[in-house]
Design a protein around this motif. Sequence first.
Motif, mmCIF file in Angstrom:
data_model
loop_
_atom_site.group_PDB
_atom_site.id
_atom_site.type_symbol
_atom_site.label_atom_id
_atom_site.label_comp_id
_atom_site.label_asym_id
_atom_site.label_seq_id
_atom_site.Cartn_x
_atom_site.Cartn_y
_atom_site.Cartn_z
ATOM 1 N N UNK A 299 -0.323 -8.696 10.186
ATOM 2 C CA UNK A 299 -1.033 -9.266 9.196
ATOM 3 C C UNK A 299 -2.494 -9.237 9.073
ATOM 4 N N UNK A 300 -3.099 -8.983 8.274
ATOM 5 C CA UNK A 300 -4.530 -8.946 8.117
ATOM 6 C C UNK A 300 -5.318 -9.611 7.307
ATOM 7 N N UNK A 301 -6.479 -10.135 7.410
ATOM 8 C CA UNK A 301 -7.502 -10.739 6.468
ATOM 9 C C UNK A 301 -7.697 -9.762 5.610
ATOM 10 N N UNK A 302 -7.686 -10.319 4.289
ATOM 11 C CA UNK A 302 -8.245 -9.413 3.275
ATOM 12 C C UNK A 302 -8.597 -10.342 1.904
ATOM 13 N N UNK A 303 -9.882 -9.953 1.393
ATOM 14 C CA UNK A 303 -10.494 -10.880 0.070
ATOM 15 C C UNK A 303 -9.926 -12.250 0.124
ATOM 16 N N UNK A 304 -10.316 -12.678 1.533
ATOM 17 C CA UNK A 304 -10.070 -14.254 1.523
ATOM 18 C C UNK A 304 -8.910 -14.719 1.666
ATOM 19 N N UNK A 305 -7.986 -13.801 1.753
ATOM 20 C CA UNK A 305 -6.431 -14.031 1.932
ATOM 21 C C UNK A 305 -5.845 -13.267 3.086
ATOM 22 N N UNK A 306 -4.725 -12.980 2.781
ATOM 23 C CA UNK A 306 -4.078 -12.261 3.961
ATOM 24 C C UNK A 306 -3.092 -11.121 3.225
ATOM 25 N N UNK A 307 -3.084 -10.018 3.959
ATOM 26 C CA UNK A 307 -2.292 -8.862 3.473
ATOM 27 C C UNK A 307 -1.414 -8.350 4.499
ATOM 28 N N UNK A 308 -0.341 -7.526 4.247
ATOM 29 C CA UNK A 308 0.418 -6.882 5.174
ATOM 30 C C UNK A 308 0.070 -5.600 5.904
ATOM 31 N N UNK A 309 0.054 -5.612 7.120
ATOM 32 C CA UNK A 309 -0.279 -4.360 7.906
ATOM 33 C C UNK A 309 0.787 -3.383 8.190
ATOM 34 N N UNK A 310 0.626 -2.976 9.362
ATOM 35 C CA UNK A 310 1.891 -2.109 9.665
ATOM 36 C C UNK A 310 3.169 -2.830 10.206
ATOM 37 N N UNK A 311 4.325 -2.478 9.715
ATOM 38 C CA UNK A 311 5.767 -2.913 9.890
ATOM 39 C C UNK A 311 5.937 -2.473 11.586
ATOM 40 N N UNK A 312 6.830 -3.221 12.297
ATOM 41 C CA UNK A 312 7.019 -2.859 13.476
ATOM 42 C C UNK A 312 7.858 -1.482 13.437
ATOM 43 N N UNK A 313 8.332 -1.167 14.799
ATOM 44 C CA UNK A 313 9.196 0.022 14.861
ATOM 45 C C UNK A 313 10.675 -0.219 14.799
ATOM 46 N N UNK A 314 11.073 -1.233 14.620
ATOM 47 C CA UNK A 314 12.638 -1.779 14.482
ATOM 48 C C UNK A 314 13.149 -0.944 13.227
ATOM 49 N N UNK A 315 14.454 -0.441 13.326
ATOM 50 C CA UNK A 315 15.165 0.356 12.453
ATOM 51 C C UNK A 315 15.513 -0.413 11.044
ATOM 52 N N UNK A 316 15.085 -0.080 10.019
ATOM 53 C CA UNK A 316 15.263 -0.906 9.104
ATOM 54 C C UNK A 316 16.812 -1.351 8.460
ATOM 55 N N UNK A 317 17.777 -0.571 9.037
ATOM 56 C CA UNK A 317 19.271 -1.000 9.043
ATOM 57 C C UNK A 317 19.695 -0.597 7.745
#
Length: 317
Positions: A299-317
């Motif tokens: 998660x990262x800061x963006x425009x005064x709020x939060x945004x999603x960053x990179x997903x982990x390396x787990x298989x999506x299933x």
Amino acid sequence: MTNQSKKAQAQAQAPVNTIVLGDVEISRVTEWQGAFVPARDLVPDAAAGTWTDNEDWLAPHHLETDTGLAVVALQTWVLRSGGRTILVDTGVGNGRERPGSPLFHRREGDFPARLARLGVRPEDVDVVVNTHLHGDHVGWNTVGVEGEEDQWVPAFPNAQYLIPAEDDTHFGPDNGYGNGLREDDRLIYEDSVAPVHRAGQAVLWQGVHRIDEHLTLESAPGHTPGSSVLRLASGSDRAVFVGDLLHSPVQILDPDSNSCFCLDAAQAAASRRRILERAAAERELLVPAHFGGAGAVEVRREAGGFALGRWAGFDAG
């Protein structure tokens, strides 16, 4: 092969996957994943536009766009740290009376077999962490005694069970099993928590509890009175297992939006913001209990709020 047999075979072949952060190995064991309840019922405070504007990436692992149902996972995180095996939350369990939760009621699954594929036998587990005492986080704390109806014993005979003291008080008999608001709360405590106490394996903690040099439990109340997070710090790597602080990625975009299961809305939102602020500042991998897909995300800061960053390396299933 019957449809039921095909389903059981598919479940047995479901992926179990692992990443390593510093000196800690993290494996994901999914008990169940699928469409749950209407997304806007699950997170009723989230603006309609938060769902519709992000459908392109919420689907298919977090949202069914044709039905409007939220997609969630029931999963346990298996940590190997300092020579010990640690389980973070234990899912729903088998054979439980859960009349208020049709999806969980008298459920039968293959969770022990999934642990076994990781090389984890019940006697190998050293620590069980219950981030809070809702029924989908404590079910495999115990197993039934063969031939004895309604008799339950710890599933992990050598484990120390770490239980937030505030939740134990709130959901325990002295407080009328959660003030008697839900019959399921009494059933959950009696079959999944009380047997651990009777076996002398329960450890109640408050505030902060250090498990080892890499892992620390911290209180993050609101979802329940004792709701907690588990922080991992090993070398330069960081992660935080946040339990039910978030049920859907839309709560990262709109952190004041609580799930329908949060008992104290203001406190839950404050805890969520605090944990997200720190995760963004310290680059902690955010590991919620119920995210489908890859399961964990930066998660990262963006425009005064939060945004999603990179997903982990787990298989999506």
